[in-house]
Design a protein around this motif. Sequence first.
Motif, PDB file in Angstrom:
ATOM      1  N   ALA A 179       0.819  -1.211   0.000  1.00  0.00           N
ATOM      2  CA  ALA A 179       0.000   0.000   0.000  1.00  0.00           C
ATOM      3  C   ALA A 179       0.850   1.256   0.000  1.00  0.00           C
ATOM      4  O   ALA A 179       0.498   2.264   0.625  1.00  0.00           O
ATOM      5  N   GLY A 180       1.981   1.205  -0.680  1.00  0.00           N
ATOM      6  CA  GLY A 180       2.840   2.375  -0.737  1.00  0.00           C
ATOM      7  C   GLY A 180       3.561   2.683   0.555  1.00  0.00           C
ATOM      8  O   GLY A 180       4.050   3.798   0.748  1.00  0.00           O
ATOM      9  N   VAL A 236       2.294   2.881   3.592  1.00  0.00           N
ATOM     10  CA  VAL A 236       1.565   3.646   4.604  1.00  0.00           C
ATOM     11  C   VAL A 236       1.177   2.797   5.816  1.00  0.00           C
ATOM     12  O   VAL A 236       0.862   3.343   6.873  1.00  0.00           O
ATOM     13  N   ARG A 254      -1.559   8.934   1.099  1.00  0.00           N
ATOM     14  CA  ARG A 254      -1.390   8.113  -0.094  1.00  0.00           C
ATOM     15  C   ARG A 254      -1.069   8.960  -1.325  1.00  0.00           C
ATOM     16  O   ARG A 254      -0.653   8.419  -2.355  1.00  0.00           O
ATOM     17  N   ASP A 255      -1.273  10.267  -1.226  1.00  0.00           N
ATOM     18  CA  ASP A 255      -0.901  11.153  -2.327  1.00  0.00           C
ATOM     19  C   ASP A 255       0.589  11.471  -2.330  1.00  0.00           C
ATOM     20  O   ASP A 255       1.065  12.177  -3.222  1.00  0.00           O
ATOM     21  N   GLY A 276       3.716   2.998  -5.552  1.00  0.00           N
ATOM     22  CA  GLY A 276       4.003   3.140  -4.135  1.00  0.00           C
ATOM     23  C   GLY A 276       5.318   3.807  -3.810  1.00  0.00           C
ATOM     24  O   GLY A 276       5.749   3.808  -2.655  1.00  0.00           O
ATOM     25  N   THR A 301      -1.224   5.113   9.475  1.00  0.00           N
ATOM     26  CA  THR A 301      -0.723   5.776   8.269  1.00  0.00           C
ATOM     27  C   THR A 301      -0.089   7.125   8.581  1.00  0.00           C
ATOM     28  O   THR A 301       0.727   7.621   7.795  1.00  0.00           O
ATOM     29  N   HIS A 352       3.698   7.275   8.219  1.00  0.00           N
ATOM     30  CA  HIS A 352       4.340   7.505   6.925  1.00  0.00           C
ATOM     31  C   HIS A 352       4.635   8.989   6.747  1.00  0.00           C
ATOM     32  O   HIS A 352       5.711   9.372   6.275  1.00  0.00           O
TER      33      HIS A 352
END
Length: 296
Positions: free
Chosen positions: A101-102, A104, A216-217, A223, A259, A262
């Motif tokens: 999920a990148g 996060v 997430r941006d 990712g 998250t 991150h």
Amino acid sequence: MADSPAVPPFVDAAWLDTALAHGRTALADVRWYPDGRDPAEAFAAGHLPGAVRVDVDDVLAGPPSDAAGRHPLPAPDAFLRALADLGLPVDEGVVVAYDDAGGVIAARLVWMLRALGRPAALLDGGLLAWRAAGRPLETGAGEQRAPLPRTGAAPTDLPTTWPAVLLADVDDAARAAADPGSVLLDARPAERFAGAPDALDPRAGHVPGAVGLPVRDDVDALGRLLPEEVLRDRLAAAGVRAEAVAAGAVVSSCGSGVTACHRLLVIEHLGLGRARLWPGSWSQWSRDPARPAATG
């Protein structure tokens, strides 16, 4: 602020290759899904060779409660012993974590270790970038233990408290949101920040005065982190500057303090210092009917 470990917060696959070749480096697969999918099944279907699965709910969080939220921090000594039981290096060596999920989700493990002065890093791009590069995966549950030689007895003299300078509580968050000189960042998706129905928490919306900045941006479709100048501009537009971070005036939050980690690693990656985590985040705030909720 607490000192940062020497290992950078983000590393690429080439860095990982070198570190694994020199030993005392272990891979941690840290996946968690808000929609109820089973991380153990995802791990068995495909994971980086030699990785060990670290469970968010069992290892990276204490018991949930209305007072503390869905993913409160566990006792640090219990956390480190749990990692040692998995064969992950605690007293020496590096843990490199990833997810699909990148980063996060896996960022929570990395932040926790770095907060305790242990070297840890997030694999930039994680599983998505690894697959895109044509690198191999393992399947099956495996032995669920890192293939590292033990260096002696179980770890002792472990810390029993988290560094207070790196944490914010619910009242700190309220002050940060209300103070023009401070910033309360909310890393959740824009629709959750705005007040879209959400089955995870009893109320929708956000802390009045918080700044929505979806974490997430910060990454691309594979990712991987966006260019530093893009990330720096996004944070500056939200009011995040080095002097504010140094003053403890920047607090990172999300749904339950996962998250948000991150965002903290990105702030550190950009050389802006180490901001504070609000572990309870919206899951704590939304469970207190006396706390107001904003939408839009």
